[in-house]
Scaffold this motif. Structure first.
Motif, PDB file in Angstrom:
ATOM      1  N   GLU A 151      -5.166  24.232  33.391  1.00 56.10           N
ATOM      2  CA  GLU A 151      -4.255  25.220  33.953  1.00 56.10           C
ATOM      3  C   GLU A 151      -3.946  24.868  35.407  1.00 56.10           C
ATOM      4  O   GLU A 151      -4.708  24.139  36.054  1.00 56.10           O
ATOM      5  CB  GLU A 151      -4.865  26.610  33.849  1.00 56.10           C
ATOM      6  N   PRO A 152      -2.846  25.396  35.958  1.00 51.05           N
ATOM      7  CA  PRO A 152      -2.400  25.003  37.304  1.00 51.05           C
ATOM      8  C   PRO A 152      -3.070  25.758  38.447  1.00 51.05           C
ATOM      9  O   PRO A 152      -2.723  25.547  39.609  1.00 51.05           O
ATOM     10  CB  PRO A 152      -0.902  25.309  37.270  1.00 51.05           C
ATOM     11  N   GLY A 153      -4.034  26.630  38.152  1.00 54.09           N
ATOM     12  CA  GLY A 153      -4.557  27.553  39.158  1.00 54.09           C
ATOM     13  C   GLY A 153      -5.134  26.918  40.409  1.00 54.09           C
ATOM     14  O   GLY A 153      -4.839  27.342  41.526  1.00 54.09           O
ATOM     15  N   ASN A 154      -5.981  25.898  40.249  1.00 51.70           N
ATOM     16  CA  ASN A 154      -6.660  25.305  41.404  1.00 51.70           C
ATOM     17  C   ASN A 154      -6.065  23.921  41.680  1.00 51.70           C
ATOM     18  O   ASN A 154      -6.282  22.988  40.913  1.00 51.70           O
ATOM     19  CB  ASN A 154      -8.158  25.188  41.116  1.00 51.70           C
ATOM     20  N   ASP A 179      -6.873  21.602  43.729  1.00 51.39           N
ATOM     21  CA  ASP A 179      -7.880  20.546  43.881  1.00 51.39           C
ATOM     22  C   ASP A 179      -8.333  20.033  42.519  1.00 51.39           C
ATOM     23  O   ASP A 179      -8.545  18.827  42.335  1.00 51.39           O
ATOM     24  CB  ASP A 179      -9.096  21.058  44.664  1.00 51.39           C
ATOM     25  N   PHE A 180      -8.491  20.953  41.579  1.00 52.83           N
ATOM     26  CA  PHE A 180      -8.899  20.567  40.232  1.00 52.83           C
ATOM     27  C   PHE A 180      -7.797  19.765  39.548  1.00 52.83           C
ATOM     28  O   PHE A 180      -8.051  18.718  38.946  1.00 52.83           O
ATOM     29  CB  PHE A 180      -9.232  21.818  39.408  1.00 52.83           C
ATOM     30  N   VAL A 198      -5.702  14.742  37.382  1.00 56.96           N
ATOM     31  CA  VAL A 198      -4.464  13.971  37.213  1.00 56.96           C
ATOM     32  C   VAL A 198      -4.454  12.716  38.071  1.00 56.96           C
ATOM     33  O   VAL A 198      -4.110  11.622  37.587  1.00 56.96           O
ATOM     34  CB  VAL A 198      -3.239  14.849  37.533  1.00 56.96           C
ATOM     35  N   ASN A 199      -4.848  12.836  39.345  1.00 54.33           N
ATOM     36  CA  ASN A 199      -4.667  11.729  40.284  1.00 54.33           C
ATOM     37  C   ASN A 199      -5.929  10.949  40.591  1.00 54.33           C
ATOM     38  O   ASN A 199      -5.846   9.772  40.964  1.00 54.33           O
ATOM     39  CB  ASN A 199      -4.064  12.261  41.595  1.00 54.33           C
ATOM     40  N   VAL A 200      -7.089  11.596  40.477  1.00 57.60           N
ATOM     41  CA  VAL A 200      -8.350  10.892  40.745  1.00 57.60           C
ATOM     42  C   VAL A 200      -8.886  10.274  39.461  1.00 57.60           C
ATOM     43  O   VAL A 200      -9.076   9.066  39.364  1.00 57.60           O
ATOM     44  CB  VAL A 200      -9.390  11.824  41.397  1.00 57.60           C
ATOM     45  N   MET A 201      -9.129  11.123  38.452  1.00 55.44           N
ATOM     46  CA  MET A 201      -9.627  10.606  37.182  1.00 55.44           C
ATOM     47  C   MET A 201      -8.531   9.913  36.373  1.00 55.44           C
ATOM     48  O   MET A 201      -8.810   9.074  35.528  1.00 55.44           O
ATOM     49  CB  MET A 201     -10.251  11.737  36.357  1.00 55.44           C
ATOM     50  N   LYS A 202      -7.275  10.314  36.642  1.00 57.35           N
ATOM     51  CA  LYS A 202      -6.106   9.730  35.958  1.00 57.35           C
ATOM     52  C   LYS A 202      -6.162   9.931  34.435  1.00 57.35           C
ATOM     53  O   LYS A 202      -5.854   9.046  33.653  1.00 57.35           O
ATOM     54  CB  LYS A 202      -5.960   8.242  36.299  1.00 57.35           C
ATOM     55  N   ASN A 203      -6.568  11.132  34.045  1.00 59.23           N
ATOM     56  CA  ASN A 203      -6.545  11.480  32.628  1.00 59.23           C
ATOM     57  C   ASN A 203      -5.118  11.593  32.109  1.00 59.23           C
ATOM     58  O   ASN A 203      -4.195  11.910  32.864  1.00 59.23           O
ATOM     59  CB  ASN A 203      -7.238  12.829  32.397  1.00 59.23           C
TER      60      ASN A 203
END
Length: 265
Positions: free
Chosen positions: A114-117, A119-120, A125-130
């Motif tokens: 969900e778009p709530g946080n 940082d999460f 999306v950008n760190v783990m690149k799932n």
């Protein structure tokens, strides 16, 4: 003789929050596969994510993804575990009551958040690149669900929530930590150990011909099954008791295995 090596990723082959394998790790794994050693990436991560991490050698290795709920060899699914939809929805609803906790829902095609946080979202999306889809409400998704996970992005301490969730959902699901801020919900009868056994059977490898590396409670079954289980020196409390050895570096052990193979040839 060692014929198969399985390694956890985060906190094990990936150290200190790294999101890329070192060139040395890629080189060593490639050298081992060229000598006929099976290598398996064994993670709570999704399959697509694992393949990106191992991009230069992605087709040389096999994959245990979603904590054992998905096993893939040469692009083919060889085992799959599913969380019942009604159970998944109950867990999601309970997590939504926990302040500071975010939900990640894994299907075979994608993970959903969900778009709530922000940082999460950035971390997934950008760190783990799932491979990720951001949706308004994860409880409106349709299964089949491979895995559920929750992360505390505020206090980074999941111990109290972990106890509550374990009391409520064990033994229907295995509820374990999968890193400092993560709690994973794993399909009953599926874990990294059962997944590793699937590969041992597939390749005709005995447990004593296998090495496994891990650092968290979702690695215990895999470490116990392998003839040579290595817990990381930075592992969670008690993990070393389930392994034969403790190491600071997966790469150093891989170098030793490779050197041993060179001596026998």
């Amino acid at each position: 003789m060692i014929r198969l090596i399985a390694s956890d990723l985060d906190g094990t082959l990936l150290q200190n929050g790294a999101q890329e394998l070192t060139p040395r790790a890629i080189e060593l794994i490639h050298a081992l596969t060229q000598k006929g050693i099976h290598f398996i990436a064994a993670s709570g991560r999704q399959y697509d994510n694992e393949r990106r991490l191992f991009a230069p050698i992605r087709d040389e290795i096999s994959y245990i993804a979603e904590n054992g709920s998905l096993c893939i060899h040469q692009g083919k699914v060889i085992s799959r575990g599913i969380i019942p939809d009604d159970l998944a929805y109950r867990i999601m609803a309970d997590i939504k009551k926990e302040p500071g906790y975010e939900i990640l829902v894994s299907r075979e095609d994608s993970c959903f958040i969900e778009p709530g946080n922000p940082d999460f979202v950035n971390h997934i999306v950008n760190v783990m690149k799932n491979t990720t889809q951001v949706v308004d409400d994860v409880t409106k998704l349709k299964g089949p669900f491979l895995k559920l996970a929750t992360a505390n992005m505020v206090s980074h301490d999941v111990s109290d929530c972990l106890r509550r969730l374990q009391e409520k959902y064990s033994p229907a699901l295995k509820v374990v930590t999968s890193g400092n801020i993560w709690i994973d919900f794993i399909v009953p009868g599926y874990n990294k150990g059962t997944a590793l056994q699937t590969f041992l059977d597939l390749f005709g490898v005995k447990p004593e011909e296998c090495i496994a590396f891990g650092d968290q409670y979702n690695d215990i079954e895999m470490l116990e099954l392998a003839g040579q289980g290595y817990a990381m020196s930075t592992a969670a409390p008690g993990i070393a008791a389930h392994a034969e050895y403790v190491t600071d570096s997966v790469e150093e052990v891989l170098e030793d295995v490779l050197a041993g193979l060179d001596q026998t040839n």
